[in-house]
Design a protein around this motif. Structure first.
Motif, PDB file in Angstrom:
ATOM      1  N   HIS A  76     -10.391  -1.471   4.370  1.00 26.28           N
ATOM      2  CA  HIS A  76      -9.170  -0.671   4.205  1.00 26.28           C
ATOM      3  C   HIS A  76      -8.742  -0.766   2.743  1.00 26.28           C
ATOM      4  O   HIS A  76      -9.114  -1.704   2.043  1.00 26.28           O
ATOM      5  CB  HIS A  76      -8.079  -1.173   5.153  1.00 26.28           C
ATOM      6  N   HIS A  78      -6.199  -0.781  -0.766  1.00 27.09           N
ATOM      7  CA  HIS A  78      -4.914  -1.250  -1.290  1.00 27.09           C
ATOM      8  C   HIS A  78      -4.696  -0.641  -2.675  1.00 27.09           C
ATOM      9  O   HIS A  78      -5.653  -0.408  -3.420  1.00 27.09           O
ATOM     10  CB  HIS A  78      -4.887  -2.768  -1.444  1.00 27.09           C
ATOM     11  N   THR A  83      -3.123  -9.184  -3.035  1.00 26.91           N
ATOM     12  CA  THR A  83      -3.100  -9.835  -1.728  1.00 26.91           C
ATOM     13  C   THR A  83      -3.422 -11.319  -1.927  1.00 26.91           C
ATOM     14  O   THR A  83      -4.303 -11.683  -2.713  1.00 26.91           O
ATOM     15  CB  THR A  83      -4.105  -9.231  -0.745  1.00 26.91           C
ATOM     16  N   HIS A 120     -11.136  -3.683   0.940  1.00 25.80           N
ATOM     17  CA  HIS A 120     -11.711  -4.962   1.361  1.00 25.80           C
ATOM     18  C   HIS A 120     -11.694  -5.089   2.877  1.00 25.80           C
ATOM     19  O   HIS A 120     -11.040  -4.319   3.575  1.00 25.80           O
ATOM     20  CB  HIS A 120     -10.989  -6.145   0.697  1.00 25.80           C
ATOM     21  N   GLN A 136      -0.642 -14.377   5.132  1.00 26.29           N
ATOM     22  CA  GLN A 136      -1.081 -13.295   4.255  1.00 26.29           C
ATOM     23  C   GLN A 136       0.144 -12.787   3.505  1.00 26.29           C
ATOM     24  O   GLN A 136       1.165 -12.445   4.112  1.00 26.29           O
ATOM     25  CB  GLN A 136      -1.702 -12.168   5.089  1.00 26.29           C
ATOM     26  N   SER A 313      -3.286  -5.657   7.240  1.00 26.33           N
ATOM     27  CA  SER A 313      -4.506  -4.963   6.853  1.00 26.33           C
ATOM     28  C   SER A 313      -4.361  -4.463   5.440  1.00 26.33           C
ATOM     29  O   SER A 313      -4.442  -5.181   4.510  1.00 26.33           O
ATOM     30  CB  SER A 313      -4.835  -3.823   7.770  1.00 26.33           C
TER      31      SER A 313
HETATM   32 MN    MN Z   1      -5.808  -6.055   3.122  1.00 24.07          MN
END
Ligand code: MN
Length: 313
Positions: A76, A78, A83, A120, A136, A313
């Motif tokens: 997905h 970004h 992150t 990623h 996360q 995600s």
């Molecule tokens: Mn992610």
């Protein structure tokens, strides 16, 4: 849970807007992610959008991942953020469109800077430990840096600073003159504080701070807390009282970003138009590259429209 999240057409201004110390406890929202595990979403909240440049925080586990596939987050995209994957227990494999393939274990910083675009995946390896337990986090990139290059960093040796019964691992940013090796783009701090007794953690008064328990129970700024709550502490504090027995508390802080953010799905943008463009670029297969080696299809973007900030995600 999506309807309370920021919509592309309703820009979200950064910060809890507190210029002075506050003590405000907010509860996380829990919901299942695609692979069936539950996450506790601590940021963003309606009453607390950001803490410094920190704009997203999920806490999950400990989950038994012996059976089934474990964690499986397909490729997905970004944009506009970093992150931070921080595990308390377990292991994950990170793959990204730069070609990085990295196995990440507990107390190791997995830091991905999206710049304008990266994609990623994260998955449990076949030969994984029985439990998965972690956090996360996302950090919004300042406007001047968000069109920059993508990068991936994995740091296994992070600095630790002791304050009596408090042992603070500097996951990202700086604390008490000590800096994490992770690249940052604004003044901030992310600490994993082991609490075993009654202690006082020094804070940077210029920063806005928040704290949440990630393991066990602790008294944070005078209030007993377990997992699933976040305490907004505001600005102007030079110390935080923490007590507990073998507990762990995550402390996030930073200089207020002072930029309006629009969070939608996995994108941190400034306008709804930028969100729509990022979504289109992902659907067209441009800008975000390709992740190789993940067993399964990539994630499709949800339709534009109501606010959509999907889990982890
Ligand atoms: Mn992610």
């Amino acid at each position: 849970m999506s309807d309370r999240d920021p919509a592309p057409d309703s820009p979200v201004v950064t910060g809890g807007a507190a210029d002075a110390p506050v003590h405000e406890v907010l509860q996380s929202r829990s919901f299942p992610v695609g692979d069936g595990t539950m996450v506790r979403r601590l940021l963003p909240q309606r009453l607390l959008r950001t803490v410094g440049a920190w704009c997203f925080a999920d806490h999950y586990g400990p989950d038994d991942v012996v059976d089934g596939e474990g964690m499986q987050v397909p490729p997905h995209p970004h944009t506009g953020l970093q992150t931070v994957s921080w595990l308390l227990e377990g292991e994950i494999v990170h793959r990204d469109s730069l070609g990085s393939v990295q196995r990440v274990g507990p107390r190791e910083l997995s830091l991905m800077t999206s710049g304008q675009g990266i994609s990623h995946s994260e998955e449990s390896p076949d030969d994984r430990p029985p439990l998965l337990f972690g956090v996360q986090l996302w950090v919004a990139l300042p406007d001047g840096d968000r069109a920059g290059p993508a990068s991936y960093e994995h740091h296994t040796d992070l600095p630790v600073v002791a304050h009596g019964p408090l042992t603070a691992t500097v996951v990202l940013g700086g604390h008490a003159g000590i800096s994490s090796p992770g690249t940052t783009f604004s003044r901030l701090v992310g600490l994993d504080v082991h609490v075993d007794g009654d202690g006082v953690l020094p804070l940077e008064p210029d920063f806005e701070h928040a704290a949440f328990v990630i393991d066990g129970q602790a008294v944070v700024d005078g209030e007993p807390l377990g997992v699933g709550a976040i305490v907004h502490l505001g600005r102007g504090r030079d110390a935080l009282e923490l007590s507990g027995a073998d507990a762990r508390v995550m402390v996030l802080g930073g200089e207020p970003l002072g930029e309006p953010l629009v969070l939608w799905w996995n994108f941190v943008c400034r306008t709804g138009e930028e969100v729509a463009q990022a979504r289109e670029d992902w659907e067209e297969g441009s800008r975000f590259g390709t992740v190789h080696g993940y067993r399964g299809p990539r994630l499709e973007a949800p339709p534009l429209g109501p606010a959509r900030l999907l889990p982890r995600s």
